[in-house]
Scaffold this active site. Sequence first.
Site, short mmCIF file in Angstrom:
data_model
loop_
_atom_site.label_atom_id
_atom_site.label_comp_id
_atom_site.label_asym_id
_atom_site.label_seq_id
_atom_site.Cartn_x
_atom_site.Cartn_y
_atom_site.Cartn_z
N SER A 45 23.17 15.60 -30.73
CA SER A 45 22.05 16.30 -31.35
C SER A 45 22.04 16.03 -32.84
O SER A 45 23.09 15.74 -33.43
CB SER A 45 22.19 17.81 -31.11
OG SER A 45 21.28 18.55 -31.90
N TYR A 71 28.28 24.86 -33.15
CA TYR A 71 27.44 23.90 -32.43
C TYR A 71 27.54 22.53 -33.09
O TYR A 71 27.68 21.51 -32.39
CB TYR A 71 25.99 24.39 -32.44
CG TYR A 71 25.04 23.48 -31.68
CD1 TYR A 71 25.13 23.33 -30.31
CD2 TYR A 71 24.03 22.78 -32.36
CE1 TYR A 71 24.26 22.49 -29.62
CE2 TYR A 71 23.16 21.95 -31.67
CZ TYR A 71 23.28 21.82 -30.31
OH TYR A 71 22.42 20.99 -29.63
#
Length: 212
Positions: A45, A71
């Site tokens: 990501s 994350y």
Amino acid sequence: MRTPFGHTADGFETQFGTNHLGHFVFVNRIAPLIRTGGRLINLSSSGHRFANVNLEDPNFEHTPYDPFAAYGRSKTANILFAVAFDQRHRERGVRAAAVHPGGIHTELARHMDPSHLQAMVDQINKELEAEGKEPFQFKTLPQGAATSVWAGMVTSADEIGGQYCENCHVGNIVADDVALSLDSEGVREYALDLNSAQALWKKSEELVGESF
């Protein structure tokens, strides 16, 4: 993504354990089954730009927990895992890469306050308008899958081996001070560092108690 602080059944910080360590073990256990010409495509990501991995404190035992940082660590780990896997398997004709699918409206954001997500989109659109650009739009699911298909089956293995890909091309390195937004491109240099990739591999083996 952005989960509350917690641990997996094995005691690892939720996002690092789920997004990286589980895949690290599974992929390495089946790696001998990947034939020559095969490819490993890790779903990363642009969120990797939130944070580099922290091998001294992967489970936030000494660091204040931040859901975006956690994350980011896990998504950086996805890239570094691809870099190390590619380095280890390329001689037998197996390559690896990481991809950013783009901003897609899925249940991935279920731990985010919808108003927070909308505020992010509004801020992005304000900046894009100032630059004379079209407003941000989430990708459809097929559009989001496109880069994985491109990297896995369309382009040459040599082009994507050990790389970070987005929007059906290999991503360019961007400086650490370049802001992150849902539609921004680029990969942090730390996510492609071979020494860091090898250190993460070693640390991951220590954490899971297996050697690959």
